[in-house]
Design a protein around this motif. Sequence first.
Motif, mmCIF file in Angstrom:
data_model
loop_
_atom_site.group_PDB
_atom_site.id
_atom_site.type_symbol
_atom_site.label_atom_id
_atom_site.label_comp_id
_atom_site.label_asym_id
_atom_site.label_seq_id
_atom_site.Cartn_x
_atom_site.Cartn_y
_atom_site.Cartn_z
ATOM 1 N N PRO A 253 77.135 150.962 44.879
ATOM 2 C CA PRO A 253 77.151 151.866 46.037
ATOM 3 C C PRO A 253 77.304 153.315 45.595
ATOM 4 C CG PRO A 253 78.548 149.967 46.454
ATOM 5 C CD PRO A 253 78.122 149.868 45.025
ATOM 6 N N PRO A 254 76.538 154.235 46.181
ATOM 7 C CA PRO A 254 76.593 155.632 45.729
ATOM 8 C C PRO A 254 77.937 156.274 46.054
ATOM 9 C CG PRO A 254 75.320 155.449 47.747
ATOM 10 C CD PRO A 254 75.607 154.048 47.300
ATOM 11 N N ALA A 306 83.332 149.439 51.781
ATOM 12 C CA ALA A 306 82.394 149.663 52.883
ATOM 13 C C ALA A 306 82.144 148.400 53.699
ATOM 14 C CB ALA A 306 81.070 150.199 52.340
ATOM 15 N N GLU A 307 82.430 147.214 53.120
ATOM 16 C CA GLU A 307 82.153 145.963 53.814
ATOM 17 C C GLU A 307 83.398 145.292 54.378
ATOM 18 O OE1 GLU A 307 79.905 143.546 51.158
ATOM 19 O OE2 GLU A 307 78.212 144.941 51.070
ATOM 20 N N PRO A 317 83.766 152.096 58.752
ATOM 21 C CA PRO A 317 82.884 153.278 58.743
ATOM 22 C C PRO A 317 83.317 154.279 57.683
ATOM 23 C CG PRO A 317 84.458 153.445 60.544
ATOM 24 C CD PRO A 317 84.722 152.123 59.885
ATOM 25 N N LEU A 318 82.996 153.971 56.427
ATOM 26 C CA LEU A 318 83.516 154.760 55.314
ATOM 27 C C LEU A 318 83.058 156.214 55.370
ATOM 28 C CD1 LEU A 318 85.095 154.924 52.697
ATOM 29 C CD2 LEU A 318 83.028 154.179 51.480
ATOM 30 N N ASP A 351 86.729 140.685 50.328
ATOM 31 C CA ASP A 351 86.214 140.982 48.994
ATOM 32 C C ASP A 351 87.222 141.868 48.273
ATOM 33 O OD1 ASP A 351 84.606 141.062 46.801
ATOM 34 O OD2 ASP A 351 82.976 142.210 47.713
ATOM 35 N N ASP A 352 87.152 141.847 46.926
ATOM 36 C CA ASP A 352 87.999 142.735 46.149
ATOM 37 C C ASP A 352 87.632 144.191 46.433
ATOM 38 O OD1 ASP A 352 88.999 140.414 44.931
ATOM 39 O OD2 ASP A 352 87.432 140.476 43.406
#
Length: 365
Positions: A253-254, A306-307, A317-318, A351-352
């Motif tokens: 992810p950017p 983000a997830e 909503p990062l 998730d981690d």
Amino acid sequence: MIESGRPRLRRRHGRGSLVRLSPVILTAVIAGLAYATPPEMAFSRLLPAAPALAAAMWPVLPTVLLGTVCLFLMIGLSIVFPGLGTWWTAAGIIAVTVAAAYGSHVRLQRERTLFQVRLVADAAQQVVLSPMPRRFGSVEIESLYLAAAAEARIGGDFYEVVDTRYGVRLLIGDVRGKGLPAVGAAAAIVNSFREAAYSEADMVSVARRLDASSTRYNAAFPPEGALERFATALLVEIPHGGGHIEILNCGHPPPLLLNRGELRALEPTAPSPLLNLAALIGDHYTIDTFDFAPGDLLLLYTDGVAEARASDGGFFPLAAWMRRQPPTPPHELLAALHRDLLRYSRGRLDDDIAALAVRLREPVE
């Protein structure tokens, strides 16, 4: 709260003490109801529930003592109200107390085993994610890590920061998978980065070293099932003079750059191969250069950030969250991110999560 790059939650001692006293409270309530109500209602038959509840949170001896108290209460109630079926209820209290004492013993044994497992997991995590300084010259850095496998407190996300003659170099990435199966692959990548970052003059060579280490590890310890084990990774170089940063993005992810209230996602101009996939899709790597001025905030993160999902299934909503953040030191930014992620997901992470916050300090006049 973040300590040494690791998140720790504050415990609410008041509520915990009340829960631990609940067997005593239950005993008092049942005894009071049995004394205050007609004998036909037979609330005294509920007394075995108190030692059963105690077994879930108390050691063996207090559990047995509470069962003994319940037994004497039952005998006392039978004196006040003859015909309560004392011997049947007393036998039930004795049987439940014996079973509860054994259950408490088994629970304590399992808790000790889990504690030892957590110590081993913490030691393993210190190898993969070793403590790092919060400042490298004019560069301020803070880290955050949350594992989805909370029992082990370790996962497949990784990061590292080293200060080299070429500048401050950062790595963040995510091995496909969770928990202990992903730890070895993450350790191989991080250890390779710690060596390559000092010896290789350009980040393309560093990325190739990481890919080779990942490939060797996966060949020696192949993943279960038909799917390949791979990792996304993001390499960042901040020259000592500042002014710009160089980024090599291997399917990660950017990062987000906050500059005077304006947010920018630092997308790569061309994709670079994920680690362990270069032999399959080619080892063509791209380095992008971006401005990085004093006071700018750079957020590197894994996809678990983000997830993160709310109860309705919506993702965190990062970008919108990042835009709302004031100019702040990196540790305050990640403390806010940690708090808001747990609040948004109600403490349930799928998730981690790993994140690095970076800020270039203003020059001292």
